[in-house]
Scaffold this motif. Structure first.
Motif, PDB file in Angstrom:
ATOM      1  N   UNK A 237       0.854  -1.185   0.036  1.00 12.85           N
ATOM      2  CA  UNK A 237       0.058   0.042  -0.105  1.00 12.85           C
ATOM      3  C   UNK A 237       0.653   1.154   0.014  1.00 12.85           C
ATOM      4  N   UNK A 238       2.002   1.052   0.700  1.00 16.65           N
ATOM      5  CA  UNK A 238       2.785   2.210   0.802  1.00 16.65           C
ATOM      6  C   UNK A 238       3.975   2.818  -0.288  1.00 16.65           C
ATOM      7  N   UNK A 239       4.391   1.647  -0.998  1.00 15.70           N
ATOM      8  CA  UNK A 239       5.300   2.008  -2.160  1.00 15.70           C
ATOM      9  C   UNK A 239       4.736   2.956  -3.053  1.00 15.70           C
ATOM     10  N   UNK A 240       5.860   4.078  -3.249  1.00 15.99           N
ATOM     11  CA  UNK A 240       7.249   3.845  -3.067  1.00 15.99           C
ATOM     12  C   UNK A 240       7.752   4.320  -1.711  1.00 15.99           C
ATOM     13  N   UNK A 241       6.867   4.678  -0.894  1.00 15.66           N
ATOM     14  CA  UNK A 241       7.357   5.030   0.511  1.00 15.66           C
ATOM     15  C   UNK A 241       7.621   3.700   1.207  1.00 15.66           C
ATOM     16  N   UNK A 242       8.789   3.621   1.911  1.00 19.90           N
ATOM     17  CA  UNK A 242       9.100   2.642   2.900  1.00 19.90           C
ATOM     18  C   UNK A 242       9.054   3.035   4.379  1.00 19.90           C
ATOM     19  N   UNK A 243       8.172   2.757   5.116  1.00 22.58           N
ATOM     20  CA  UNK A 243       8.062   3.159   6.490  1.00 22.58           C
ATOM     21  C   UNK A 243       8.974   2.668   7.279  1.00 22.58           C
ATOM     22  N   UNK A 244       9.492   3.553   8.340  1.00 23.17           N
ATOM     23  CA  UNK A 244      10.431   3.117   9.451  1.00 23.17           C
ATOM     24  C   UNK A 244       9.769   1.900  10.081  1.00 23.17           C
ATOM     25  N   UNK A 245      10.745   1.264  11.109  1.00 16.44           N
ATOM     26  CA  UNK A 245      10.143   0.011  11.789  1.00 16.44           C
ATOM     27  C   UNK A 245       8.878   0.905  12.605  1.00 16.44           C
ATOM     28  N   UNK A 246       9.020   2.084  13.197  1.00 19.65           N
ATOM     29  CA  UNK A 246       8.195   2.878  13.981  1.00 19.65           C
ATOM     30  C   UNK A 246       6.720   3.011  13.309  1.00 19.65           C
TER      31      UNK A 246
END
Length: 364
Positions: free
Chosen positions: A251-260
């Motif tokens: 869902x978030x690509x191209x953004x890669x969420x941090x662990x938090x």
């Protein structure tokens, strides 16, 4: 905007028997018989009965012949109405307009036991909705026709029902070649139809989205939305933490969420997510790398995107970083895979095969 969810196993009993009951109805109306269902007639009317996707596909394959499937999907799609969609159907009927209903559908479609991926994109006043993974395995043409026809016609028929207007798609596209009954597509959809297209998709103009729903009820909508969200959270708990992370990454690509940030997406604390991963012997960065690896292989194999475009789609700052990462993941250069020098299976070395459901198919 991409919408996807961890897919069900072919052998999970998640599909309502209602799908089979309605199939029997349309087959009988056309003089055909339901085949491949091993249960009793009473089970067809037991609303609690569930079957697996594998059972459902076997029934379709045995019940449908080319002559039986010429347009049967449109009749089937007409029966797949909101009355049979439970709380999700009630939520959609209480929305203010079609745009809001589509937004809710995209969020809660897993509750209907649909394990597909949708990609919404706008070009001026036209919105295109691409549908991937309508079926999880190779099926005959009649089954492919019925599944696709019923989905697209169900959407159109229900929006007409909710608005009381003769709504039309702007365009409908299908990945398969023209079926024998291809002229029915133009008459049933009332729009331009394309076959042998890059994807299964429908295009809708902005005015379609603005159409008011006659049964709109904001208090009811709030209650039903809350109920659906609670059920979805409970439903998601059935899947492993790796599958949930893969779903979110799609869902978030191209953004890669941090662990938090990923923990927030999953309604967990950072420490809880870390602990879940540790207890399952997994590492967040490893899951991210394997997910991006699988997506990279599919982009290189199935699309004509350039290396720079693929790097951008996967959240890399530039093509050089992507090339280095791909060589680290696979031992090969992206160009070697694209040129056919090597063949890499998408699912090799994945944490689970759940990345397969997240196959991203950009519009060509």
């Amino acid at each position: 905007m991409k919408y996807s969810h961890a897919r069900f196993s072919l052998h999970d009993e998640v599909l309502s028997i209602l799908y089979v009951t309605m199939l029997q109805t349309v087959l009988k109306e056309e003089g055909y018989c339901l085949r491949g269902f091993n249960g009793s007639t009473q089970k067809l009317f037991n609303h609690r009965k569930r079957i697996s996707p594998a059972e459902y596909l076997a029934i379709l394959e045995q019940s449908l012949q080319p002559t039986a499937a010429t347009g049967l999907g449109f009749q089937y799609g007409k029966l797949l109405n909101l009355a049979g969609a439970g709380t999700v159907g009630q939520l959609l009927m209480s929305c203010n307009n079609i745009e809001q209903a589509i937004e809710h559908f995209m969020e809660f479609f897993p509750l209907l036991s649909l394990s597909m991926q949708f990609n919404l994109s706008w070009n001026g006043d036209i919105c295109t909705i691409e549908v991937d993974r309508i079926c999880k395995q190779e099926v005959s043409k009649p089954t492919q026709w019925l599944l696709t026809e019923s989905l697209f016609y169900c959407w159109l028929h229900q929006t007409r029902f909710m608005t009381g207007k003769p709504l039309r798609y702007h365009r409908a596209s299908f990945k398969y070649a023209k079926p024998p009954h291809w002229k029915m597509y133009e008459s049933m959809f009332g729009c331009e139809v394309e076959f042998d297209a890059p994807s299964n998709s429908i295009s809708i103009d902005r005015e379609f989205f603005k159409s008011k729903i006659t049964t709109a009820n904001e208090p009811v909508r709030n209650i039903k939305e809350r109920h659906c969200r609670e059920v979805l959270v409970h439903w998601q708990s059935r899947f492993s933490i790796c599958e949930q992370i893969n779903t979110t990454l799609a869902k978030t690509l191209p953004d890669i969420p941090s662990l938090e940030a990923m923990a927030q997406q999953l309604n967990l604390s950072k420490s809880s997510l870390y602990r879940k991963l540790r207890d399952n012997g997994n590492n967040y960065q490893t899951i991210v790398d394997k997910f991006r690896r699988s997506q990279a292989i599919m982009y290189l194999s199935d699309t004509e995107l350039t290396i720079c475009e693929i790097a951008e789609q996967l959240g890399f700052s530039d093509a050089s970083n992507f090339r280095r990462a791909f060589k680290k993941w696979t031992g090969y250069k992206p160009s070697e895979l694209r040129e056919g020098s090597v063949a890499l299976p998408v699912s090799a070395n994945l944490v689970t095969d759940s990345a397969e459901f997240a196959r991203l198919k950009p519009a060509k």
